[in-house]
Scaffold this active site. Structure first.
Site, PDB file in Angstrom:
ATOM      1  CG  ASP A 168      -1.852   1.143   1.316  1.00 20.85           C
ATOM      2  OD1 ASP A 168      -2.042   1.810   0.276  1.00 20.85           O
ATOM      3  OD2 ASP A 168      -2.393   1.402   2.403  1.00 20.85           O
ATOM      4  CG  ASP A 198      -2.895   3.793  -2.792  1.00 23.40           C
ATOM      5  OD1 ASP A 198      -3.961   3.163  -2.809  1.00 23.40           O
ATOM      6  OD2 ASP A 198      -2.494   4.435  -1.810  1.00 23.40           O
ATOM      7  CD  GLU A 199      -5.104  -1.037  -0.328  1.00 26.37           C
ATOM      8  OE1 GLU A 199      -5.561   0.111  -0.216  1.00 26.37           O
ATOM      9  OE2 GLU A 199      -5.666  -2.045   0.104  1.00 26.37           O
TER      10      GLU A 199
HETATM   11 MG   LIG Z   1      -2.476   4.070   0.330  1.00 26.19          MG
END
Ligand SMILES: [Mg+2]
Length: 376
Positions: free
Chosen positions: A27, A127-128
């Site tokens: 993350d 973003d993960e």
């Molecule tokens: Mg994040």
């Protein structure tokens, strides 16, 4: 700096004949604002807020993300931008540059994918991502995680937090406990000890509503849920009762695999000034319908359900949906249905935000070159 909080392994994996999975959840830390810092190095160390234009405190819309320095002022994602401005008028306010974040995201996902074992990679959001890595043991997996963090830092100058566990549930929860720049390893033998003291809301799928119901049953921690008689969860929760009990026991056999299905596509608009003007509202619906259809066509899907969302000036929020009897990508249909649905809300009370969403999607037939042909 990588802080490694490895909880020592106590038990060997129960069944040596089947592969013990080593799953990573990577993350990125305050992704959008960190990218802005790379773009504008002069902002490093300053409170940076990415989101709507604050317009000297009169702006509408919300904070999309903010730097850790801005968080020290109490600023949070999802907060009205006007409130963020009040908390820290000297913060640097930047507009959301989604095209840039998507480009950086694509490069990071490419790095992450290269570490996945047998293509077991699953992007969760911009973003993960989950990775199932081929590792001899959890120590080896932690080494891989350190390499991933190093590579992202070297190539993109961005920091990330990684959780490692024997399944997706544990990896996800572990990724979140040492942000920013965290690396948390939870080996199979200590999963229960790791999960037990946490509030039930750490389990994905348990939101505020379920939390309240569980609390009324005396269940607050994951331990409470795990030790609760699962049969008593079923009358209130059905199948989900079994599932959340399993999760509380640290059992999650879901595979790391890419989900290519798009669930829905939508666009929202916050008016610069609250309005009850039917002309303004219906024109905005037309514009939103156009943007939403454009986004839908880009994904290559057709829709069957149209819904609208209306938020009044007092934040009272409603949605209305209507399904049609066939799959479509027709703009006029979306605009007509949305307008019909929104009319119910046009009256005395001023509207702050409206949205149009398309769901019940299905991939357009690739042989179908003309979508118009398909629906008529
Ligand atoms: Mg994040």
């Amino acid at each position: 700096m990588v802080r490694n909080c490895t909880i020592p392994r106590r038990n060997k994996a129960p069944n040596p004949s089947c592969r013990t999975r080593t799953i990573l959840l990577v993350d990125m830390d305050s992704f959008f604002s960190s990218i802005e810092m790379v773009e504008h190095p002069e902002l490093v160390g300053l409170p940076v807020v990415v989101g709507a234009d604050p317009k000297d405190g009169t702006g509408r819309g919300v904070v999309s993300t903010c730097s850790y320095e801005a968080r020290e002022y109490g600023i949070r994602s999802g907060m009205p931008i006007s409130k963020a401005y009040r908390l820290c008028p000297d913060a640097r306010f930047l507009p959301v540059d989604m095209a840039l974040y998507q480009t950086v995201s694509a490069r990071i996902m490419k790095i992450l994918r290269s570490y996945a074992y047998a293509d077991k990679f699953q992007k969760v959001s911009i973003d993960e991502a989950f990775l199932d890595v081929k590792a001899d043991d959890f120590e080896d997996a932690a080494g891989i995680a350190r390499n991933i963090k190093k590579e992202i830092l070297a190539k993109e100058k961005l920091i990330s937090s990684i959780g490692i566990g024997p399944n997706k549930l544990v990896a996800k929860i572990a990724s979140d406990i040492q942000k920013p720049d965290g690396l948390t390893v939870v080996t199979p033998g200590v999963v229960q000890e790791f999960l037990d003291p946490m509030p039930v809301t750490k389990i994905p799928g348990i939101g505020k509503k379920t939390e309240k119901t569980l609390k009324s049953m005396g269940i607050e921690t994951i331990r409470d849920l795990r030790t609760y008689d699962v049969r008593k969860l079923v009358p209130g929760f059905g199948k989900w009762g079994y599932q959340m009990h399993d999760l509380a026991c640290g059992i999650d056999e879901s595979e790391v695999k890419e989900d290519f299905t798009v669930k829905s596509v939508g666009r929202e608009l916050t008016f610069d000034e609250d309005t009850a003007d039917p002309g303004v509202i219906l024109d905005s619906i037309d514009a939103l319908a156009g943007e939403t259809i454009a986004a839908l066509i880009e994904t290559g899907y057709l829709f069957r359900t149209v819904s609208v969302k209306v938020r009044f000036e007092d934040f009272d929020t409603h949605t209305r949906a209507r399904s049609i009897g066939f799959m479509s990508s027709d703009l006029k249909l979306v605009a007509d249905i949305s307008k019909k649905l929104v009319r119910e809300f046009i009256g005395e009370k001023k509207i702050r935000l409206i949205g149009v969403r398309l769901s019940s999607l299905r991939k357009a037939d690739t042989r179908q070159t003309s979508i118009d042909e398909f629906i008529r």
